[in-house]
Design a protein around this motif. Sequence first.
Motif, PDB file in Angstrom:
ATOM      1  N   UNK A  32       0.836  -1.236   0.044  1.00  0.00           N
ATOM      2  CA  UNK A  32       0.006   0.112   0.053  1.00  0.00           C
ATOM      3  C   UNK A  32       0.873   1.368   0.122  1.00  0.00           C
ATOM      4  N   UNK A  33       1.807   1.105   0.690  1.00  0.00           N
ATOM      5  CA  UNK A  33       2.919   2.344   0.970  1.00  0.00           C
ATOM      6  C   UNK A  33       3.461   2.552  -0.598  1.00  0.00           C
ATOM      7  N   UNK A  34       3.952   1.676  -1.024  1.00  0.00           N
ATOM      8  CA  UNK A  34       4.518   1.678  -2.546  1.00  0.00           C
ATOM      9  C   UNK A  34       3.679   2.329  -3.466  1.00  0.00           C
ATOM     10  N   UNK A  35       2.334   1.759  -3.273  1.00  0.00           N
ATOM     11  CA  UNK A  35       1.202   2.071  -4.385  1.00  0.00           C
ATOM     12  C   UNK A  35       1.022   3.755  -4.195  1.00  0.00           C
ATOM     13  N   UNK A  36       0.916   4.018  -3.008  1.00  0.00           N
ATOM     14  CA  UNK A  36       0.539   5.484  -2.683  1.00  0.00           C
ATOM     15  C   UNK A  36       1.847   6.444  -3.125  1.00  0.00           C
ATOM     16  N   UNK A  37       2.925   6.156  -2.937  1.00  0.00           N
ATOM     17  CA  UNK A  37       4.169   6.954  -3.323  1.00  0.00           C
ATOM     18  C   UNK A  37       4.274   6.952  -4.720  1.00  0.00           C
ATOM     19  N   UNK A  38       3.954   5.674  -5.382  1.00  0.00           N
ATOM     20  CA  UNK A  38       4.026   5.439  -6.791  1.00  0.00           C
ATOM     21  C   UNK A  38       3.137   6.582  -7.470  1.00  0.00           C
ATOM     22  N   UNK A  39       2.020   6.522  -6.876  1.00  0.00           N
ATOM     23  CA  UNK A  39       0.879   7.486  -7.722  1.00  0.00           C
ATOM     24  C   UNK A  39       0.974   8.910  -7.245  1.00  0.00           C
ATOM     25  N   UNK A  40       1.490   9.176  -6.167  1.00  0.00           N
ATOM     26  CA  UNK A  40       1.928  10.394  -5.820  1.00  0.00           C
ATOM     27  C   UNK A  40       3.232  11.138  -6.658  1.00  0.00           C
ATOM     28  N   UNK A  41       4.100  10.442  -6.934  1.00  0.00           N
ATOM     29  CA  UNK A  41       5.359  10.937  -7.628  1.00  0.00           C
ATOM     30  C   UNK A  41       5.419  11.101  -9.124  1.00  0.00           C
ATOM     31  N   UNK A  42       4.177  10.303  -9.660  1.00  0.00           N
ATOM     32  CA  UNK A  42       3.978  10.160 -11.194  1.00  0.00           C
ATOM     33  C   UNK A  42       3.359  11.762 -11.701  1.00  0.00           C
ATOM     34  N   UNK A  43       3.942  12.324 -12.362  1.00  0.00           N
ATOM     35  CA  UNK A  43       3.680  13.281 -12.797  1.00  0.00           C
ATOM     36  C   UNK A  43       3.598  14.517 -11.707  1.00  0.00           C
ATOM     37  N   UNK A  44       4.450  14.162 -10.781  1.00  0.00           N
ATOM     38  CA  UNK A  44       4.393  15.255  -9.786  1.00  0.00           C
ATOM     39  C   UNK A  44       5.585  16.220  -9.819  1.00  0.00           C
ATOM     40  N   UNK A  45       5.679  17.176  -9.156  1.00  0.00           N
ATOM     41  CA  UNK A  45       6.662  18.154  -8.645  1.00  0.00           C
ATOM     42  C   UNK A  45       6.721  18.100  -7.166  1.00  0.00           C
ATOM     43  N   UNK A  46       7.946  17.558  -6.753  1.00  0.00           N
ATOM     44  CA  UNK A  46       8.241  17.524  -5.378  1.00  0.00           C
ATOM     45  C   UNK A  46       8.990  18.748  -4.674  1.00  0.00           C
ATOM     46  N   UNK A  47       8.608  19.354  -4.034  1.00  0.00           N
ATOM     47  CA  UNK A  47       9.139  20.576  -3.062  1.00  0.00           C
ATOM     48  C   UNK A  47       9.779  20.125  -1.897  1.00  0.00           C
ATOM     49  N   UNK A  48      10.866  20.125  -1.781  1.00  0.00           N
ATOM     50  CA  UNK A  48      11.347  19.638  -0.175  1.00  0.00           C
ATOM     51  C   UNK A  48      12.073  21.015   0.405  1.00  0.00           C
ATOM     52  N   UNK A  49      11.347  21.120   1.475  1.00  0.00           N
ATOM     53  CA  UNK A  49      11.913  22.424   2.265  1.00  0.00           C
ATOM     54  C   UNK A  49      12.457  21.990   3.636  1.00  0.00           C
ATOM     55  N   UNK A  50      13.472  22.272   3.597  1.00  0.00           N
ATOM     56  CA  UNK A  50      14.264  21.923   4.845  1.00  0.00           C
ATOM     57  C   UNK A  50      14.378  22.975   5.870  1.00  0.00           C
ATOM     58  N   UNK A  51      13.432  23.250   6.443  1.00  0.00           N
ATOM     59  CA  UNK A  51      13.093  24.765   7.373  1.00  0.00           C
ATOM     60  C   UNK A  51      12.811  24.211   8.531  1.00  0.00           C
TER      61      UNK A  51
END
Length: 73
Positions: A32-51
Amino acid sequence: TLLADRYERGSVMLTSNLPFSKWEQIFKDPMTTAAAIDRLVHHSIILELNLPSYRLEKSKQKINEEKSEENAP
């Protein structure tokens, strides 16, 4: 279910303070974790804010203010 329903049909904005490597703590099932991450990152823009955490800073500030009030004459 939400991610499956929205996948390639509409936008999803998600925030998390956990890296993907720790998402099994949320879903409890590796598939389930892998499926959720796969759907989220496909066609996505990931912004990582180290604040620093805004809520943590406000909480610390409030505790310090309460301690100051307790020690005031």
